[in-house]
Every structure is written in C-alpha cells, then in structure tokens.
Design an enzyme around this catalytic site. Sequence first.
Site, short mmCIF file in Angstrom:
data_model
loop_
_atom_site.label_atom_id
_atom_site.label_comp_id
_atom_site.label_asym_id
_atom_site.label_seq_id
_atom_site.Cartn_x
_atom_site.Cartn_y
_atom_site.Cartn_z
CG ASP A 36 -2.27 0.56 0.98
OD1 ASP A 36 -2.40 1.36 0.04
OD2 ASP A 36 -3.22 0.26 1.74
CD GLU A 70 0.71 4.53 -7.61
OE1 GLU A 70 -0.28 4.13 -8.27
OE2 GLU A 70 1.20 5.66 -7.73
CD1 TRP A 71 -4.90 3.32 -3.42
CD2 TRP A 71 -3.80 5.11 -2.68
NE1 TRP A 71 -4.60 3.11 -2.09
CE2 TRP A 71 -3.94 4.20 -1.61
CE3 TRP A 71 -3.14 6.33 -2.45
CZ2 TRP A 71 -3.42 4.45 -0.33
CZ3 TRP A 71 -2.63 6.58 -1.17
CH2 TRP A 71 -2.78 5.65 -0.15
N GLY A 72 -2.96 4.49 -8.46
CA GLY A 72 -2.84 5.08 -9.79
C GLY A 72 -2.26 6.48 -9.80
CG ASP A 102 -9.52 2.27 -0.87
OD1 ASP A 102 -8.53 2.15 -1.61
OD2 ASP A 102 -9.47 2.12 0.35
#
Length: 415
Positions: free
Chosen positions: A157, A190-192, A212
């Site tokens: 994460d 890393e959420w893009g 998320d």
Amino acid sequence: MMKKLFLNQKQLFFLGLMLMICFQTVKSQKFAGLADTPPMGWNSWNKFACDIDENIIKGIADVMVETGLRDAGYIYLNIDDCWHGERDSQGFIQADPVKFPSGIKALADYVHSKGLKLGIYSDAGKKTCGGRPGSFGHEYQDAMQYAKWGIDYLKYDWCETQNINPQGAYNLMRDAIRAAGRPILFSMCEWGQSKPWEWAANTGHLWRTTGDITAQFDGIARFPGWQALGVLQILDMQEGLRKYAGPGHWNDPDMLEVGNGLTDNQNRAHFTMWCMIAAPLILGNDLREMTQETKDIILNKEVIGVNQDKLGIQGFKYLAKDSLDFWFKPLENDEWAFCILNRSKTQTIDYTVKWSDLNLYDDVAKKYLFFDLHEFSIRNLWTKKDEGTTKSSKAVSIPPQDVALYRLKPVLQKK
Ligand code: GLA
C-alpha cells in the site's frame, strides 16, 4: 588436440562485468509466470476492515474449498491491513499476538494444506493505512520474514509515504522479494497516482488504477480527506488503460464488492464488467454466509472464462447509446465476449442488436470483428443458453443496472 583457455586480465575483467550485469538483471526482476491470467482469490478488507483474526481466515479457507471457489480458480486468500503486531528487537515484524496467536507460519501451513495460497499486506511508508508498522526501512527484512512464513502474495500500500518516489519504493520491495527467494505475487496499491501502468510492468504483477472501491453501484462515498468510488465510477476511470495490461501485468480496478449489499442485478453487472476488463478477481464478501444468488454469480465458470482467457486482452467500450454501453473483449480462437451494460437506475431497456452496426477494428489487439464477413454463434453466459447466430438481429431486454453477456464463436463455413 585440446587447447588450454587462458584469459588475460582485460578478458577476465569483461567476463566479471558481464556476470555482474547478468546477476543484477536477474535480481531486479519480479518473479515470472505467477499471473499469466488475472489473479483470483479473496481479501479481508472490503468486508472486515481491521476486524480480522486467524479464525476468520481459517473459516474462509474452509469455505473456499467447500463451495468450489478454489476449484473455480480462486486460490489466493489474502489478509489485508491490521494483522501486524510489533517488530521484535532485531526489527523483524510479528503478527498481532491476540488476533493471530498461532502466528502467520501456522496459518500459512493451514491455508496451504487446503490447496490455497496465502497473501499478506504491507505499506511502503512508515505506517499502513490502518496505522500498523509499514515496511519503510525494513523492506528486505519484511520480505525475508514473508518468505520464511510461506507467503505467496503481497499487497503493498501507499499510506504515510510523504516524499518517497513510488518507482523507487516499489522496485525496492520487488528486489527485496526477489532476494528473499520465494515466488511472491506482487500487488501494487498506490491508487494510480503516479500512473504505474506506464512504468510498472516489470515491477508488479498488478497495480491499482484508482482510489478505493465502496459497495455502491453508482455513487461516491465521501469521508473527511478521502472518498471511495462506486462500481461505475471506477469502471469509467479505466478508459485508455487497456493497452498497458497483459499476461503478468494487470490493471487493478480494486477488489470486488459482490455480495456486500448490492442488488443481484448490480452484483452480476459488477462481476461481469470486472471480467470484461481482465481485472484481478479478488472477492471481498463474507464467503461463510453468502446467498445462493451471490454464489451463482462468482462461481459461473463460463463468465470466469472470459476473465481468465489466455490472450489476456482487456476489453473495451465500443459504443455508448442512451444508457447502454456496448463492450467487446477479444478471446482465444477468434472468439469474442460481447456485453451490454444498462447503466440506468430505473429503466429496463429493450434493444435490437443489428450486428453489422457493430463491425469494428480493435487497434490494441489488432483484430477485426466483421459481422458482414463472418457468422458467429451466440452463447448467453448468464442464462447458459445458445441463442442462435449473428445472421439475424437479436432482441435483448436488460433490467436496470444489469448486463447481458455473450460469447461469440466463429461458425465454421462449409466449403
Ligand atoms: C488502502 C487500500 C485498501 C486497503 C486499506 C487498508 O485504503 O487502498 O485497499 O488495503 O488501505 O488500510
């Protein structure tokens, strides 16, 4: 006659250099062959968040076998955030002694004895998103510990990372895993933010493309400082990314919310779209208490087959008309998956598909689909019925926030 081979100093130097380069190249590679098709499994976060313990994980393992999920391909059982205890005096991370009193090694042995693989979670920063110890400064130690425990999958994460460079941080953990020697599938989370699809094909086996997900079909859940996205919001954000995905390196639009409170129609549409976009199929519901409808959705092998197709080509939206989206995904043997998604919240839509309106060229797969030239048989993957061929137009009726999904197979022409 044999001739002795003596190398002079210069030759020896170059030989050494070559060996060093080879060694370095092997070292900085992720493990190959672990995700030739999108990974499938279960993860604790969407349903349980921090409320996990070893009994839940063991119970999930049992059910994955009993319900046939394992045999349908869901082999990874992934513990998300909050399994951590403290680091020991040498800096090695330990499991929370209250939630996981038997330790992670014993849990891995249990999970492996069921024919499943165990995944774990960490974070590139000093702390995880749930405030537990992150891997920053302990990357090689953590990878060694995971390898020792028998871990097979790591989700990594991006909380508390401040000014860390994402490429450096993820490559560092990849190298640490490689050095630890146990094949571990590496899931980047890393959420893009740094467009990992542009640089991470040799770093991770999958990378999150968005923030998320939340258990809503169409909407955004807002919290102080962050927000979670509904199924349609995430789906729309995948546009333009398909050319970056393929066997071994997948776009990850986040884990599934099937069975977490969506309607059956929404569950079916969510699952279908994740299959169409070759997303990792990581379940996020409580498998110990699912409805028959949820089971039927996540265990539909023909639908899973669309996701797991060996070509590994992510599908695409070809046309949007009123509230309908028309999607295609090239499959092996010149077959195609074809899906119509009804985004409307309230309206059932009746529509007649005129196949020649959908002739197309897919410039990523470099494939033509010409209904004028080729006839295809039509298999409805949700009703599991054969429904004629593309010779005649097809009437469909799609309930609100639901889909129709077909597999199109070329009809062999008689000579
Ligand atoms: C982040 C990730 C989630 C989950 C939580 C755990 O928000 O994106 O998928 O792992 O952290 O804290």
